[in-house]
Design a protein around this motif. Structure first.
Motif, PDB file in Angstrom:
ATOM      1  N   VAL A 147      -0.767  -6.521  -2.669  1.00 40.86           N
ATOM      2  CA  VAL A 147      -0.956  -5.304  -3.460  1.00 40.86           C
ATOM      3  C   VAL A 147      -0.137  -5.433  -4.738  1.00 40.86           C
ATOM      4  N   ALA A 197      -4.992  -1.541  -6.946  1.00 41.58           N
ATOM      5  CA  ALA A 197      -3.827  -2.352  -6.581  1.00 41.58           C
ATOM      6  C   ALA A 197      -4.226  -3.471  -5.627  1.00 41.58           C
ATOM      7  N   ILE A 198      -5.095  -3.145  -4.656  1.00 39.91           N
ATOM      8  CA  ILE A 198      -5.575  -4.182  -3.727  1.00 39.91           C
ATOM      9  C   ILE A 198      -6.405  -5.212  -4.480  1.00 39.91           C
ATOM     10  N   VAL A 216      -4.846   2.780  -5.091  1.00 39.30           N
ATOM     11  CA  VAL A 216      -4.759   1.790  -4.009  1.00 39.30           C
ATOM     12  C   VAL A 216      -5.844   0.729  -4.162  1.00 39.30           C
ATOM     13  N   PHE A 219       0.626  -2.999  -7.970  1.00 37.19           N
ATOM     14  CA  PHE A 219       0.415  -1.716  -8.630  1.00 37.19           C
ATOM     15  C   PHE A 219       0.345  -1.912 -10.137  1.00 37.19           C
ATOM     16  N   GLY A 236       0.305   2.165  -0.635  1.00 36.17           N
ATOM     17  CA  GLY A 236       0.547   0.800  -1.092  1.00 36.17           C
ATOM     18  C   GLY A 236       1.771   0.183  -0.449  1.00 36.17           C
TER      19      GLY A 236
END
Length: 659
Positions: free
Chosen positions: A618, A305-306, A302, A620, A608
């Motif tokens: 976001v 991804a952020i 996460v 991934f 996510g």
């Protein structure tokens, strides 16, 4: 290779001057338990070693079964000096020659009767279906055909002891070492067990019975009495040759290096099965252990991804400024003299450089713009038709002018978002209207989308845009060269190379450096590098959770080793090598982290998805997910190694007597 012939049988087991001492290190006094034992046992004998508690009979049994080593003296098995065998060869010998029957049964509590019986064959490399068939046949022979799938706590004491005997026979059990086999049984069950031992002796098995009960010992065909570590009496009649029905025992310890060569897959499957069963039986503890791994993996996924989402969002916004943009303008050379002049030929030469995609000359200055009764000082931006492409800035309404219209000096204008609102607040479609720029009329052909102001720069939305050549001809007649030139490199990776190529080209053309080049992309790239560093930092912070989870795995595995100490002793007694025990507990640790990693990836994706629904940027990364999962597995390997090594190095005798 040694063969024992039944006609003139040498001793199968020969002890000479065997002594065994404990202590003597760390300031502890040395205690000698066995004092020079001399003993011979032939193949096919039924021998009872009898003595009171503390007499040394159990220590003698552990030495005979190769679970312990003598402090001094000689132990020869089928002609081989046991002291010269390494740990793998001893494990092979226990697996191939011995079968243990213990007073406390020593069955693995989480395994069924059939699975307990199969343990020796597992380390012998017997395929699973053959193991199951042989275990079923042995248990059926011992009257337990309806108990195959029951666990030890579902069996009576006599039934558990018969399971123990079946296990001893699984690999052949040429020598049965029975330690107080009737001690924990009622009289009827005890009689049944003794009857089984007599049957095995009649079938040619060598039976060594360890007991403190003289009545039980009297049922053997030879009784050896031991007291205070010495043999007190031996009823052996050496004048009568031992006749064994068994095949001659051939022993070749060199085969130990090949033993279990085909058991890796079996061992891994068995370890995974055992681990999964243990995880199910200890759900709460397993869940808490997995929680650290799950949080760690999900956090890494996460956070990265952020971070990537934020980076791409910033990149997209900054892309309107251009991530591969260079600015160039004339200036006096550092050595003095007049400013240079950037000619059309110079710009054409720059366009031909392989590192350059676009060259956009710009003339701009605040100029009075009128429409009807409205007028305003507005920055009039004269540039080529490539302006929207260079600045990644789309037209919202209408169109942008073309290269042909620029060459034709067409008087066309495209409005910025705020300029349109100023001049045409109540006109939905301003296309075709005429603006007076300076003293020249220009037709509105388009309206740019809203862009916003760059930091420290004039608001682009408040500008109007006209063709470069028409601007020079109709508005900026006194301009002999562009105010500045915007250049876009082929990619952000070659911006510095493009800058160097432009500088080299123009110095060669001008003979001096009478121009300046500003690398806007370098500033953007530096900011993006900072963003990437922040993402990495977030990932590292999240990775701390993985380390914490790994410590949890290590703690649980250490607890597991402590709880299963006796099981480890049982497995060693039935032929497991140190590497087998190490592999088993390493597999269990990795299985925990595999499950945790899988759940963590799923949890990260779910979190996510919630963030995406909440409009949080976001993105991934498959590599991040694979990396987090791989780190989880590596955590199991790293933090599971110490507990696994501890388990593998346990003393077999201490493990068997442990809880």
């Amino acid at each position: 290779m040694v063969t024992v012939h039944a006609e003139t049988p040498p001793a199968l087991i020969e002890l000479k001057g065997i002594r065994r001492s404990y202590g003597g290190t760390g300031g502890q006094p040395e205690v000698e338990v066995l004092h020079g034992i001399d003993l011979q046992i032939h193949a096919g004998e039924f021998v009872a070693i009898v003595g009171q508690s503390g007499s040394g009979k159990s220590t003698l049994m552990h030495l005979l079964g190769c679970l312990d080593r003598a402090s001094s003296g000689s132990y020869r098995f089928a002609g081989h000096d046991v002291s010269q065998l390494d740990s793998d060869e001893l494990a092979w010998l226990r697996r191939e020659a011995f079968g243990f029957v213990f007073q406390g049964y020593h069955l693995i509590p989480t395994e069924s009767a059939s699975e307990n019986v199969q343990v020796p064959a597992l380390y012998a490399g017997l395929p699973e279906h053959e193991r199951a068939q042989r275990a079923a046949a042995l248990l059926t022979r011992l009257g337990l055909n309806d108990k195959l799938d029951l666990r030890p706590n579902q069996l009576s004491g006599g039934q558990q002891q018969r399971v123990s005997i079946a296990r001893a026979l699984m690999n052949g059990g040429r020598i049965i070492l029975a330690d107080e086999p009737t001690g924990a049984l009622d009289s009827k069950s005890g009689e049944q067990v003794m009857a089984l031992l007599h049957e095995l002796a009649d079938a040619g098995h060598t039976i060594i019975l360890i007991t403190h009960d003289h009545q039980v010992a009297s049922q053997a065909r030879r009784v050896v009495e031991i007291r205070d570590g010495n043999i007190l009496a031996d009823s052996a009649d050496h004048s009568v040759p031992i006749q064994s029905k068994a095949e001659p025992l051939r022993l070749d310890p060199s085969q130990a290096q090949y033993a279990a060569a085909n058991t890796l897959w079996n061992d891994l499957r068995e370890s995974a099965r055992t681990a999964w069963r243990g995880m199910r039986l200890n759900r709460v503890r397993t869940g808490l252990t997995l929680l650290g791994i799950v949080i760690g993996v999900a956090s890494v996924i996460v956070m990265l991804a952020i971070g990537e989402g934020a980076r791409r969002q910033v990149l997209e916004r900054m892309g309107t400024m251009g991530t591969a943009i260079l600015y160039m303008g004339s200036r006096p050379p550092a050595t003095g003299g007049p400013s240079g002049e950037l000619t059309e030929a110079d710009l054409q030469a720059v366009r031909e450089l392989p590192e350059i995609r676009y060259v956009l000359p710009v003339i701009g200055d605040p100029t009075t713009v009128r429409y009807g009764s409205k007028d305003k000082e507005i920055y009039v931006f004269a540039s080529s038709e490539q302006m929207p492409a260079v600045h990644h800035w789309p037209v919202e309404q209408g169109r942008f002018y073309t290269e042909a219209e620029d060459r034709a000096l067409a008087p066309l204008v495209v409005l910025g978002h705020k300029a349109r609102q100023h001049f045409f607040p109540d006109t939905p479609n301003p296309l075709g209207r005429q603006l007076l720029i300076g003293a020249s009329p220009f037709e509105v052909v388009g309206v740019m989308s809203e862009r916003g102001a760059d930091s420290g720069a004039q608001d682009y939305d408040d500008m109007v845009f006209i063709p470069y050549r028409a601007g020079r001809a109709r508005v900026y007649q006194t301009q002999t060269q562009p105010d500045y030139v915007v250049m876009q490199a082929m990619s952000s990776e070659v911006v510095n190379e493009a800058e160097a190529a432009i500088r080299t080209l123009l110095i060669a053309r001008h003979g001096r450096e009478d121009f300046g080049i500003g690398n806007a992309a370098a500033r953007i790239q530096a900011e993006m590098a900072t963003r990437r560093s922040m993402s990495v930092m977030l990932g590292l912070i999240a990775a701390v959770s993985l380390v914490v989870g790994g410590i949890g795995v290590m703690n649980v595995m250490l607890m597991t080793v402590k709880e299963r100490t006796r099981e480890i002793g049982i497995r060693v007694a039935t032929g497991a090598r140190q590497r087998d025990i190490l592999r088993q507990f390493m597999t269990e640790a990795v299985l925990v982290t595999l499950v945790g990693g899988t759940v963590g990836v799923i949890a990260g994706l779910l979190v996510g998805a919630v963030l995406i629904v909440s409009n949080v940027p976001v993105v991934f990364s498959v590599s991040a997910m694979l990396g987090a999962f791989a780190c989880a597995v590596a955590t199991g390997l790293v933090f599971g190694y110490m507990p696994a090594r501890t388990a593998a190095r346990l003393d077999p005798v201490a493990a068997l007597t442990g809880e």
